[in-house]
Write a protein that holds these residues in place. Structure first.
Motif, PDB file in Angstrom:
ATOM      1  N   MET A 289     -12.428 -20.879 -28.584  1.00 19.13           N
ATOM      2  CA  MET A 289     -13.015 -20.292 -29.784  1.00 19.13           C
ATOM      3  C   MET A 289     -14.498 -20.091 -29.528  1.00 19.13           C
ATOM      4  N   LEU A 290     -15.004 -18.933 -29.888  1.00 21.26           N
ATOM      5  CA  LEU A 290     -16.387 -18.610 -29.613  1.00 21.26           C
ATOM      6  C   LEU A 290     -17.274 -19.118 -30.747  1.00 21.26           C
ATOM      7  N   HIS A 291     -18.260 -19.961 -30.392  1.00 25.09           N
ATOM      8  CA  HIS A 291     -19.226 -20.492 -31.361  1.00 25.09           C
ATOM      9  C   HIS A 291     -20.599 -19.890 -31.088  1.00 25.09           C
ATOM     10  N   TYR A 292     -21.334 -19.685 -32.164  1.00 24.13           N
ATOM     11  CA  TYR A 292     -22.671 -19.076 -32.097  1.00 24.13           C
ATOM     12  C   TYR A 292     -23.638 -19.995 -32.809  1.00 24.13           C
ATOM     13  N   CYS A 293     -24.791 -20.198 -32.212  1.00 29.20           N
ATOM     14  CA  CYS A 293     -25.795 -21.062 -32.833  1.00 29.20           C
ATOM     15  C   CYS A 293     -26.546 -20.280 -33.893  1.00 29.20           C
ATOM     16  N   HIS A 294     -26.362 -20.716 -35.138  1.00 29.78           N
ATOM     17  CA  HIS A 294     -26.917 -20.042 -36.303  1.00 29.78           C
ATOM     18  C   HIS A 294     -28.393 -20.379 -36.458  1.00 29.78           C
ATOM     19  N   ASN A 295     -29.068 -19.628 -37.324  1.00 24.92           N
ATOM     20  CA  ASN A 295     -30.499 -19.893 -37.584  1.00 24.92           C
ATOM     21  C   ASN A 295     -30.736 -21.325 -38.041  1.00 24.92           C
ATOM     22  N   SER A 296     -29.757 -21.936 -38.688  1.00 23.52           N
ATOM     23  CA  SER A 296     -29.896 -23.302 -39.182  1.00 23.52           C
ATOM     24  C   SER A 296     -29.747 -24.328 -38.074  1.00 23.52           C
ATOM     25  N   GLY A 297     -29.517 -23.866 -36.859  1.00 22.90           N
ATOM     26  CA  GLY A 297     -29.316 -24.790 -35.761  1.00 22.90           C
ATOM     27  C   GLY A 297     -27.919 -25.340 -35.676  1.00 22.90           C
ATOM     28  N   GLU A 298     -26.979 -24.773 -36.429  1.00 19.59           N
ATOM     29  CA  GLU A 298     -25.597 -25.248 -36.446  1.00 19.59           C
ATOM     30  C   GLU A 298     -24.726 -24.323 -35.583  1.00 19.59           C
TER      31      GLU A 298
END
Length: 1863
Positions: free
Chosen positions: A259-268
């Motif tokens: 599953m592809l995860h992306y680091c959001h602006n919130s750092g999550e």
């Protein structure tokens, strides 16, 4: 003691983690289940746990609960009725109605907290799917990277005790979650809140490097001494913004996928949303992760199933071009679909350790096939083997050649991935080889490169199979994969390989040729099966398409067709057929045995040999079979169990039971099995056989010749006699060795000699009987053979021979009949032994003797000629075989009758005569011609006078009786009314077959009429078939009637005169032509006219007058022949149509009639026109005239009843005279009267039919029309106003000048025509060098109208229309055209400019296509859009220009026939082709079926036309929409969008020419929007859409109720680019600043909407809170205490726009507009996905404005009270005082009512005035909106207070909005 116990229990509860002392608002937990993932749902509200009621509780609610608890919502199960036990305390939730896409349970619609009608016996429960072992998550924090630690164990989320939980443990948790462990922070004492599941880990001792907490040291799992107040927590450091990772819940997942995860602006870390995720995005992701970018899948859709459930999803969709190096460089866009619990996550599989394959560019290979000739086709591109996502026949053929299969050029393409998949995505889009596949190597074809996949998703990887010839014999054919051997998929051997046939245009005629090749010669048409009925052909190629056999061909190879590569056919359209055997019902045979006496029994049913199920098959059945076949029955043995094998045939019979005495199997009892059941239900049944132990009829017992002795008759050798009958008929006995012996066989030639021998010398053809009608002399014959000269006169001259074994014929002593001429007139024909009229055995008169016809090759064409000769040419006959009407006693004189169909007499057909054929008497031919009557026609038969009789009714051209059941007064009245001339009242129904049964069948029973009908067919009745009616008639009684004659009836003069013979007719011509005149009938010797006349009777009259070759007549009723009297001696004459003379018809002659107009007729002889052809007659020019159609060689007219422009348009299109709206005429004054009969009426064309014959209409004689009701038309071209063209010249640059005026191409008068005019015209035609004027009709004068008498140009104009033109009206032009000469011009061709593309020398080029062909050049195979390519001189070319008419024709040629309108695409979306065109233009009228039928203009110079953009088109199929419907599409919200309307089943757009607010107002009105501030959009503001532009130049007045009522130009007049599509924004009446609530369960809650510019819009929920909600509730009149605001679209989003966001109220404001806010552009609503809502408390209170007139004062009220007090309350008042008091009271009440009414009126006036002021003040604020509409701060209330610039206006507006809102 009590205090101690309480403390103990509290401590115990804490230790067990069950304390309910406090909980986090809106948390949920599951209690009472066997695991932590199931249980009763408990909800935290006001720090107390409560339950949820199960009212409306379901799966969607369970999904949200599981999602909130971090379980996969898919698989959630809802439970009711306290399934997990009853809870206690509060019930917080009821009527929960989640959609399933909410993230939190609190977001679901429901009752207010604590508002319910439930008990705890209704507590709701949930079971969630198991979580993934060892996974962790952090709930309770403000972000997803902090919170209480929960780890999945045994499918349940469980907590970790904080004993010894520190930084190392936190590092392990952060590593598990993909965060940097170095910054991990540990928390204890339930820092992020207590959780509710089991506690599984305690006293952990991690080093910080473990892969999982389960790998750390510590207590055993589940062993602890903690409560949830000791839950451990963790905060992980932020991930790097924009970084990505692959995640999986399973340790076994390879590192290259997940599953592809992306680091959001919130750092999550958040998972990527799958919305529109494609391989371009996946490629960039793999490249970003360090893989080489090659994907094994372009996108993985079942990500949760493959890698586990992960809750936080990035609420944005990503769009990559494929060239980016890292994912964060792609485009990210918020979408509501991604921001929901239902959003699905994206995954990828990157190519792990992908390396170059090292292949050679252009090489190909086949993979995973069974042998080297087949497999998945792969192409070496960019050093990698790549599969083919698109593959056409041409490329497959080249591939096979490249692989060495050079002797057979065709290949089979497989789309089903039978050879597996490669796991790779090709970077090339497709490979395009030449249409003839002339290349030897793929590298020589064009590789269309398209990095990434874009929209070209590889739905399947193509495979092929190549072939070498030699597997079959050229020209062979076979049926494959059928259920029986007579059917199957057609395969032909072509070039040594079996191939299938595509089903395009394949008909029964083609199947007939196939069956003929297979030796199936049944007299029945084959059955054709389309669409892979018998499979797709397996491995073999599709080699033929568009097979078009005519019926005469010997094999399918002789038929016109298209071969491989000349067509496109997918494997779903393979053709099959079922052929039929040449056998007769009941025939039997034995197959599969060693000889003819044994085998499986086959029986013929419906021309198919089939088998017999062997159930009940016993010796009696075997005896009957052997007897029927002529074998001995003594030793017949039945065989069962498919003893002789089972042929591949259907079971026809089952459960056969015979007694053994039957002669044929059909005399036995049996179950008849349908063909379908015989092939399926009995598909595996065992079948019956027989062994007859042969004693064939050809080998009778031997009787030695010496035993023959004289019989004493004294006969001489060769004498012959007829015995047992009479002198002309009897058993044939021949004298042999002085004894008479019978004959066992006899042929026609010998029979003729016998008749001549017996003295029948004039006519010697004999009837031969084999069924011993005259008895049996002996069961043997002395004679074995007789051989005669066919012309011999005596048997003694013949050779009579015998042999050692004389014949045995126990049942076949031959008998004959001889005949004497004089029975009939040679050439006549009759029908004998039929059951109903006009049917029977066909007998023809040859040499003055009646004879039967053999049924060899007897067909409907021959039957039609027989019926035509009998006077029934108009009906399609039914033919009969096998002596259906018995064989009679006449000779069989004709066989193999072969008619074409136009013959008038059977003698004109080819045939074989007596003695030229052999035919048994059970094969005589029959026919049913039928009566010339129409369904529902009635007549009376059998009565003593015309007004009475048995009722007969016609159905399917057969007269039959009516069974009397249900017969009554109303039925009798209708019959008399239909007969005409009788009184309706007084009709007497008669019963009991009163007048006898007059017909051979009963066609109707249970008749029920109401009396109001005008047609028999309008009644209710039961209809019977002819055969059923015959059986019914043996016992049933039939209906009769007696009709009442008019009381004023005056009978005709009964005395006999001698002027004429009764029954004769004549035409009183009064000097006119002999074929027309007043029709007179001779009655009682006197001529009398017809007062009524129908077309059938008129036709019979013409036949009687000698017009026998044409079966229609014209009726004339206009007194043109000057009748001498208007009195007739009879009422009516009714003919049925088959009569030869009127005297054979029914004459109703009881009364004298008075004629309004005596009837005249016109009779006809056939002419020379071609049947079905059409013309316009008697017009001044070619485009106009009376519509005439050729029928039976006579030009005939069309009645103008219901004639309209749609009918006329079809005529014009068929004649090629244009498709613009025609001008119709409906009487003969326009184009004169038609000479021929009027044969059609009530025409009902839709306008789209390609042929007039396809329109619904009534046909002669079923029409009522006068001679002056003649349909006419003036056809108009669909041309551009002012356009010019040249015609008649030898070059494109010269010819007679034509100008388009009012959609009509017309001529130019030569008056003043000079060089200036010629130069301007040439300039308009793009000839820049000028031209020479031509006069005196130099290039001819086409038969067109004149549009101008003169043109005067000064030479500088750009077009002729710019000059001074004397335009003529249509009538003026037609009147003048014959008197003038017309203008022409010779333009000087343009000089080729430098660098021009010179036209090729086509003679030197090899043709690569068939001239006239078209296709759409598109990246998608089979696409309905693409660059239009036309084959010109054998070469493909694009087109630089195109109009809608031409595009429509192209679509029609491409097969889009149900909807032939098209869209033009000129924006280069499909590329620019070659950049030039081989033709200047193609101009079509629009009605043509192919572009080759249109006007094709070639370049005027040697230079080819350069294309700025090659034109592409889009074709359409019809969809389901309602004609005239409107919709707005492509807008940001529901009230705006591109205007689309449904026309002919397709959504089309509107061009924005002259588009304005009046047009929009009508659109909005039809859509239900009644506001006045609508906006008209132009320039394709909302996109161009995908439908055709079907209207332009719309001119609505605003008063119309529907868009269809507006004036506008329709398709074919529309020239509209994709950038000029009209749009609209509709408004709803509302006052700016007013608010409302929508979507709530009560009126006091819902999503907030506010009005601006007559548009309701929502409020974004950014910073929305309770203070904002209080202001809204206050403005709506509710109290503010307890009012709450909601976010995240709790009450749902509406379809409206968003007006405000970032609202900031303090709570003290009176109106929402007083608060600070940010205005949102109406088109940016999608940027604000979640909106605000409120829940107001209390009931609304409406208060009047302070300036409203005051209510009565308190002092006035006190005075009134004191005045009333004694009256109301005083008990001592007397009656007078009571009356006075009551009167006073009434006065006071009246006064109060007057005051209240005045107040209300004043308030209404006040409010209206204030509303006008609102609009005035607002006008000052809208300028700011226009300057920057995307973000405008509220001009009424800013962050710092009221705006100084508009201080007074703003304050005033603030007051007015409040007052208006409260109203």
């Amino acid at each position: 003691m009590g205090s101690f116990l309480l403390a103990f229990l509290t401590a115990a509860a804490i230790c067990l983690g069950l304390s309910d002392a406090a909980c986090t608002q809106h948390d949920i937990r599951l209690i009472g289940g066997s695991t932590g993932r199931e249980g009763r749902v408990e909800y935290c509200y006001n720090n107390q746990w409560g339950t949820a009621c199960d009212d409306l509780w379901g799966t969607n609610d369970a999904k949200v609960v599981c999602s909130q608890l971090n379980y996969d919502p898919n698989g959630a199960v809802a439970y009711t009725n306290a399934y997990f036990g009853q809870g206690s305390g509060s019930i917080w939730l009821d009527n929960v109605r989640c959609s399933g896409n909410e993230i939190w349970l609190r977001q679901c619609p429901r009752n207010g907290f604590g508002s319910h009608n439930c008990g705890h016996n209704e507590d709701a429960g949930v079971r969630c799917p198991a979580c993934y072992e060892g996974n962790v998550w952090l709930p309770g924090g403000t972000t997803w990277r902090e919170g209480t630690v929960e780890i999945c164990h045994n499918g349940v989320w469980s907590t970790v005790c904080d004993d010894q939980f520190g930084t190392n443990e936190a590092k392990v948790v952060c590593s598990m979650l993909g965060y940097d462990p170095s910054g991990a922070t540990a928390f204890s004492s339930a820092y992020f809140g207590q959780r509710y599941g089991p506690i599984v880990l305690d006293n952990l001792g991690c080093t910080g490097t473990e892969q999982s907490l389960f790998n750390c040291s510590g207590n055993a799992i589940g062993v602890h001494n903690c409560g949830h107040n000791e839950d451990a927590g963790v905060r992980c450091p932020a991930c790097t913004k924009g970084s990505i990772r692959l995640w999986s819940a399973y340790a076994t997942t390879p590192p290259s996928e997940g599953m592809l995860h992306y680091c959001h602006n919130s750092g999550e870390w958040k998972s990527m949303c799958r919305w529109r995720w494609d391989c371009l995005d996946a490629k960039v992701a793999c490249r970003n992760l360090g893989f080489n970018g090659t994907l094994t899948y372009q996108a993985l859709y079942d990500v949760e199933g493959a890698y586990g459930f992960y809750k936080p999803v990035l609420p944005q969709r990503v769009t990559c071009t494929g060239s980016e190096q890292i994912l964060r460089d792609c485009s990210f866009q918020y979408t509501t679909w991604c921001d929901s619990a239902l959003s699905e996550t994206a995954g990828v599989k990157c190519a792990e350790n992908a390396v170059s394959h090292g292949c050679t560019a252009g090489d190909i290979r086949l993979q995973q096939g069974a042998d080297s000739s087949e497999g998945r086709l792969e192409f070496c591109f960019h050093d990698e083997w790549s599969p083919f996502c698109q593959l056409d026949d041409e490329e497959a053929a080249v591939a096979c050649k490249q692989l060495g299969y050079t002797q057979y050029p065709y290949a089979t393409i497989f789309y089903d991935e039978r050879f597996g998949t490669s796991g790779y995505i090709a970077d090339f889009q497709r490979i395009a080889c030449s249409p003839t596949a002339s290349e030897d190597h793929m590298i020589n074809c064009t590789v269309e490169y398209k990095p990434g996949c874009g929209s070209y998703e590889c739905w399947n990887e193509k495979g092929i199979k190549c072939f070498n010839p030699g597997m079959c014999t050229e020209g062979d054919i076979r049926l494959v994969d059928g259920r029986i051997e007579q059917e199957g998929r057609i395969e032909v051997c072509y070039k040594g390989v079996w191939g299938a046939i595509c089903g395009h245009s394949f008909t029964n005629i083609d199947s007939y040729i196939v069956c003929k090749m297979l030796n199936y010669t049944a007299p029945r048409a084959p059955t054709t099966f389309w669409s892979n009925y018998f499979g797709d052909g397996g491995i073999y190629p599709i080699i033929f398409d568009y097979v078009d056999c005519k019926g005469w061909e010997k094999n399918v190879f002789d038929c016109p067709r298209q071969d491989y590569l000349d067509f496109t056919c997918y494997r779903g359209t393979i053709i099959g057929t079922r052929c039929y055997d040449n056998c007769n019902n009941g025939d039997i045979r034995l197959v599969g045995g060693s000889d003819a006496s044994e085998g499986t029994v086959e029986i013929c049913v419906d021309y198919l040999w089939g088998v017999i199920d062997d159930t009940l098959w016993e010796p009696a059945e075997a005896v009957v079979i052997c007897r029927q076949l002529g074998f001995s029955v003594d030793t017949a043995v039945p065989r069962v169990g498919s003893y002789y094998s089972r042929p591949k045939k259907a079971v026809h019979y089952a459960n056969v039971h015979c007694t053994g005495a039957e002669d044929t199997l059909q005399e036995c009892t049996f179950t008849s099995v349908s063909l379908t059941d015989g092939m399926t239900v009995y598909g595996n049944a065992t079948v019956a056989g027989v062994d007859c132990h042969p004693m064939p009829p050809t080998a009778p017992p031997c009787i030695p010749a010496p035993l023959l002795t004289p019989d004493g008759s004294g006969c001489n050798q060769g004498d012959v006699r007829l015995a047992g009958g009479n002198s002309s008929s009897g058993r044939v006995e021949v004298c042999f060795n002085a004894s008479y012996t019978p004959l066992c066989s006899l042929n026609e030639s010998v029979a003729s000699v016998i008749c001549r021998n017996l003295g029948y010398t004039v006519y010697s053809w004999a009837a031969i009987y084999t069924d011993h009608p005259y008895g049996v002399l002996t069961n043997y014959s002395y004679v074995s053979d007789i051989s005669c000269d066919p012309s011999g006169s005596a048997l003694s001259l013949c050779t009579i021979s015998t042999d050692n074994c004389i014949p045995n014929c126990p049942g076949a002593n031959i008998a004959i009949s001889c005949f004497t001429p004089g029975q009939c007139t040679s050439g006549d024909v009759r029908l004998v032994d039929g059951f109903v009229a006009n049917e029977g055995r066909v007998e023809v008169c040859v040499n003055a003797v009646w004879g039967a016809v053999c049924d060899n090759n007897w067909d409907a064409t021959a039957g039609h000629v027989i019926c035509t000769q009998l006077g029934h040419p108009e009906l399609i006959p039914i033919v009969f075989h096998n002596s259906f009407f018995d064989d009679g006693f006449q000779p069989i004189v004709l066989s193999n009758v072969d008619c074409v169909g136009f013959e008038k007499n059977y003698t004109q057909c080819r045939s074989q005569l007596y003695s030229e054929f052999t035919c048994s008497r059970d094969h005589t031919a029959g026919v049913l011609c039928g009566a010339d009557c129409v369904n529902g026609q009635v007549r009376l038969m059998g009565g003593t006078s015309d007004n009475e009789g048995t009722v007969e009714v016609c159905f399917d051209n057969v007269w039959g009786n009516i069974e009397e059941t249900g017969w009554g007064d109303k039925d009798a009245q209708l019959v008399c009314n239909l007969l005409g001339g009788y009184l309706t009242d007084g009709a007497v129904p008669l019963y009991g077959s009163y007048f006898g049964r007059t017909a051979s069948t009963i066609l109707v029973s249970d008749l029920y009429c109401t009396g109001n009908e005008t047609d028999f067919l309008q009644c209710t009745y039961t209809r019977h078939s002819v055969l059923e009616g015959k059986d019914l008639g043996t016992q049933a009684l039939v209906a009769g009637v007696q009709c009442q004659k008019p009381i004023t009836c005056i009978p005709p003069d009964p005395t006999q005169a001698f002027t004429c013979n009764t029954g004769d007719i004549q035409l009183s011509t009064s000097g006119a032509n002999s074929y027309e005149g007043i029709l007179n009938y001779c009655l009682n010797g006197r001529w009398t006219p017809f007062c009524t006349l129908d077309r059938i009777t008129a036709t019979v009259a013409c036949r009687q007058l000698g017009y026998t070759d044409y079966s229609w007549a014209g009726i004339i009723t206009d007194n043109r022949f000057s009748p001498s009297t208007n009195m007739s001696s009879f009422q009516n004459i009714t003919c049925l149509g088959g009569e030869s003379t009127v005297r054979d018809c029914v004459v109703y002659k009881d009364c004298i009639s008075t004629c309004a107009t005596p009837y005249s007729i016109r009779c006809y002889n056939p002419g020379t026109c071609t049947d079905g052809s059409m013309r316009l007659a008697n017009g001044t020019v070619a485009q106009e005239g009376r519509v005439e159609i050729c029928m039976s060689g006579v030009w005939s007219g069309v009645c103008s009843d219901a004639w309209d422009r749609a009918d006329a348009l079809v005529v014009c299109a068929q004649l090629g005279l244009g498709i613009a709206e025609p001008i119709v005429t409906t009487d003969s004054s326009a184009y004169g009267e038609v000479f021929g009969p009027i044969i059609y009426s009530n025409i009902s064309c839709m306008g789209y039919e390609s042929m007039f014959s396809a329109c619904a209409k009534n046909t002669y004689p079923a029409i009522q029309c006068t001679r002056n009701q003649v349909a006419g038309v003036f056809c108009r071209d669909a041309c551009t106003e002012g356009a010019v063209m040249l015609t008649g010249g030898t070059l494109p640059s010269e010819g007679t000048v034509l100008i388009c005026k009012n959609n009509v191409w017309g001529l130019v008068g030569q008056v003043s025509w000079d060089s200036n005019d010629a130069n301007v015209l040439c300039r308009q035609l793009q000839y820049t060098n000028g031209g020479t004027p031509r006069v005196n009709s130099y290039y001819g004068k086409p038969n067109l109208t004149l549009v101008t008498s003169s043109v005067v140009c000064d030479g500088t104009e750009q077009t002729i229309s710019d000059c001074s033109v004397n335009w003529l009206t249509l009538d003026q032009g037609k009147a003048a055209v014959s008197h003038v000469d017309v203008a022409g011009v010779t333009c000087i061709p343009n000089t080729p400019p430098p660098g021009c593309q010179v036209a090729p020398d086509y003679s030197s080029l090899t043709p690569i296509c068939n001239t006239g062909a078209v296709y759409l050049d598109s990246d998608i195979v089979g696409s309905s859009s693409g660059l239009l390519q036309y084959c010109y001189n054998g070469q493909w070319t694009g087109l630089c220009t195109l109009d809608t008419n031409t595009a429509s024709v192209a679509c029609r040629q491409l097969g889009y026939t149900s909807y032939s309108w098209a869209s033009l695409i000129t924006n280069g979306a499909y590329g620019n082709g070659m950049g030039y065109s081989l033709v200047d233009s193609i101009t079509c009228q629009g009605s043509e079926n192919s572009l080759s039928s249109c006007n094709i203009a070639t370049p005027s110079t040697q230079c080819l036309t350069k294309c700025t953009t090659s034109v592409a088109i889009r074709c359409y199929d019809q969809v389901a929409c309602n004609e005239g419907d409107l919709r707005l599409a492509g807008g940001a919200f529901v009230q705006q969008g591109r205007v689309e309307t449904c026309l002919n089943g397709v959504w089309g757009t509107v061009c924005d020419t002259n588009w304005d607010t009046a047009d929009v107002y009508v659109v909005c009105k039809q859509l239900g929007y009644t506001g006045m501030t609508n906006i008209a959009y132009t320039g394709s503001f909302f996109g161009s859409g995908s439908g055709p532009a079907i209207y332009t130049n719309v001119q609505c007045g605003g008063f119309e109720n529907t868009f269809a009522a507006c004036t506008k130009d329709s398709y074919s007049s529309v020239m509209c680019s994709a950038d000029n599509i009209a749009g609209a924004q509709c408004s709803t009446p509302c006052i700016d600043g007013t608010v409302r609530l929508v979507g709530g369960t009560t009126s006091s809650q819902g999503t907030v909407e506010i009005c601006y510019s007559n548009l309701w819009g929502m409020v974004g929920d950014l910073n929305w809170g309770n203070a904002d909600a209080e202001v809204v509730c206050k403005q709506l009149g509710y109290g503010t205490s307890g009012s709450t605001g909601s976010i995240n679209s709790q009450y749902g989003r509406t379809n409206n726009t968003v007006h405000l966001t970032n609202v900031g109220c303090s709570g003290n404001e009176k109106l929402l507009t007083d608060c600070s806010s940010t205005r949102v552009n109406v088109n940016d609503a999608s940027n604000y996905p979640t909106v605000a809502g409120v829940n107001c408390i209390g009931t609304p209170t409406i208060t009047l404005p302070s300036s409203t007139p005051a209510m009565p004062s308190s002092s006035m009220s006190s005075t009134m009270s004191s005045t009333l007090a004694p009256t109301v309350g005083g008990a001592s008042a007397d009656s007078n005082n009571g009356i006075i008091t009551a009167t006073a009271l009434m006065g006071v009440i009246t006064l109060l009512l007057i005051v209240i009414a005045a107040i209300i009126v004043a308030a209404m006036v006040y409010v209206q005035r204030k509303r006008r002021e609102v609009s005035k003040v607002l006008s000052k604020t809208r300028a700011a909106e226009r300057s920057d509409p995307r973000e405008v701060t509220n001009p009424l209330a800013t962050e710092t207070g009221l705006d100084d610039a508009d201080d007074e206006d703003t304050k005033r507006l603030h007051e007015l909005i409040k007052e208006s809102q409260l109203q």
